[in-house]
Design an enzyme around this catalytic site. Structure first.
Site, PDB file in Angstrom:
ATOM      1  N   TRP A 129       0.890  -1.310  -0.109  1.00  0.00           N
ATOM      2  CA  TRP A 129       0.060  -0.116   0.141  1.00  0.00           C
ATOM      3  C   TRP A 129       0.799   1.230   0.215  1.00  0.00           C
ATOM      4  CZ3 TRP A 129      -4.348  -0.163  -2.231  1.00  0.00           C
ATOM      5  CH2 TRP A 129      -5.107  -1.612  -2.048  1.00  0.00           C
ATOM      6  N   ASP A 199      -0.768   6.336   6.683  1.00  0.00           N
ATOM      7  CA  ASP A 199      -2.020   5.687   6.006  1.00  0.00           C
ATOM      8  C   ASP A 199      -2.343   4.726   6.911  1.00  0.00           C
ATOM      9  OD1 ASP A 199      -3.957   4.059   4.879  1.00  0.00           O
ATOM     10  OD2 ASP A 199      -2.645   3.476   3.052  1.00  0.00           O
ATOM     11  N   LYS A 223     -12.339  -0.880   7.263  1.00  0.00           N
ATOM     12  CA  LYS A 223     -11.724  -1.926   8.275  1.00  0.00           C
ATOM     13  C   LYS A 223     -12.010  -1.806   9.514  1.00  0.00           C
ATOM     14  CE  LYS A 223      -8.554  -1.440   4.581  1.00  0.00           C
ATOM     15  NZ  LYS A 223      -8.657  -2.995   3.970  1.00  0.00           N
TER      16      LYS A 223
END
Ligand code: PMP
Length: 388
Positions: A129, A199, A223
């Site tokens: 990511w 992030d 999430k």
């Protein structure tokens, strides 16, 4: 109390082969869902939402059918801000903004808003990511890769002494929990006066953090605190207001800051659920209490791996094993498909590893009860006894 009762009810349920989420009268048989996101939500929240879909607070209609300018909805967004501030002890010189566009939109918004007069940014690449974010940023600026452990197979995060940081960079970017590789940093990078951007999509609200160490902490909701369609960013005041007028106003943090996150129509249902999840989190005892539970869950599953004599393998450096996402493989890969099928039969769903790495991945976000981790660990041991 309510949470304990729910976990207990689940524990008493026998391993089932019935389809998940099948309504039997008013009882819905739910399974333990280990999806990496969109992911499990607290059962209490879903039940409340179910009831409120026909009647939201005695109004005779639902939140999905209401204007986002309607006072009770505006109040809900304002309370979300208060809840995030309280749950993470966010200092007063930080704003909490709610947006759409998921993690990917932040990959672009970060450079568009933070570059200011500078032309380069530092990216610490510790997995998939952060690498994706670096690729997106390279559309707007020169990306300096401050360290890269992805190229060596992503079994650990870069350590502080490896980071090659340039004080001329506009910001330093990293991903504290790499969802696919199951790597969670055991430190916050020190970046001097250069703002640090995190992030925290798969980590947000799962552990306490010192917000003052960061310029921006952002996370997509799907999430740890809601459905997809909602993203939160906790941003230091002085980093707002630098987006060039050349860029769309939807990509300017100032648009959301000036309107208390109601610049345009948000994903109202996602906002509503996230609001309920944040309240639920507070009722659980807040972030410190949920963190204790998250450690307990992760320990159960990593212990099952470590005591398996190599039947199950997790390649991540111990100090950086993620609490949220536990990827592992089976020594004999031919057993992966039967493992997943039998787990599903036993009420342990969505355990398939990411398509780029294969194997198994157990994601255990805040809403996963400890009982879910216990059941997974017991299943792993039992599967090994039969196939080891
Ligand atoms: N960052 C991280 C750490 C993620 O795990 C994900 C999604 N799994 C993303 C970003 C991308 O989020 P989205 O799909 O909302 O753009």
């Amino acid at each position: 109390m309510e949470a304990a009762a729910t976990a207990e009810t689940r524990a008493r349920r026998p391993a089932r082969s019935a389809k998940p989420d099948v309504a039997i009268g008013s009882i819905v048989a739910r399974v333990f869902n280990f999806s990496s996101g969109p992911a499990i939500l607290p059962e209490e929240v879903l039940r409340q939402a179910q009831a409120e879909l026909l009647d939201w607070g005695g109004r005779g209609y639902s939140v999905v059918e209401s204007s986002h300018r309607f006072e009770p909805f505006v109040a809900l967004v304002e309370e979300m801000e208060v809840l995030v501030r309280e749950l993470l002890a966010v200092p007063s010189n930080y704003q909490i903004l709610f947006m759409q566009g998921g993690g990917h939109q932040q990959f672009a918004m970060v450079p568009l808003n933070l570059l200011r007069a500078r032309t380069q940014a530092d990216y610490v690449v510790g997995g998939h990511w952060s690498n994706r974010a670096a690729q997106e940023a390279s559309r707007f600026c020169s990306v300096r890769v401050a360290a890269d452990t992805l190229k060596n197979g992503a079994t650990r995060a870069p350590v502080q002494s490896e980071l090659s940081l340039d004080p001329q960079s506009a910001y330093v970017y990293y991903c504290p929990n790499e969802t696919i590789h199951g790597i969670e940093y055991d430190y916050v990078p020190a970046t001097g006066d250069v703002p640090l951007v995190a992030d925290a999509s798969s980590q947000f609200l799962s552990r306490t953090i010192d917000v003052s160490r960061f310029g921006i902490v952002f996370a997509c909701a799907q999430k740890n605190f809601g459905p997809s369609g909602l993203t939160v960013a906790v941003i230091r005041d002085d980093l707002i207001g630098h987006c060039s007028p050349r860029w769309p106003s939807m990509l300017d943090y100032k648009s959301y800051s000036e309107t208390r996150s109601l610049y345009n129509t948000p994903a109202t249902f996602a906002v509503y659920i996230a609001h309920r999840v944040l309240r639920w989190l507070k009722d659980q005892g807040g972030v410190p209490a949920i963190e204790t539970r998250n450690i307990e869950k992760a320990t159960l599953v990593y212990d099952a791996i470590d005591r398996s004599d190599g039947f199950y393998v997790n390649r991540v450096a111990r100090a950086q094993r993620s609490r949220m996402n536990v990827p592992f493989s089976l020594r004999d890969d031919r057993l992966t498909a039967p493992f997943l099928a039998e787990a599903e039969q036993g009420g342990l769903a969505q355990l398939k590893g990411h398509r780029t790495v294969g194997g198994v991945r157990a994601s255990m976000y805040n809403a996963m009860p400890v009982e879910g981790a216990r059941r997974l660990a017991a299943f792993m041991q039992e599967f090994q006894r039969r196939h080891g």
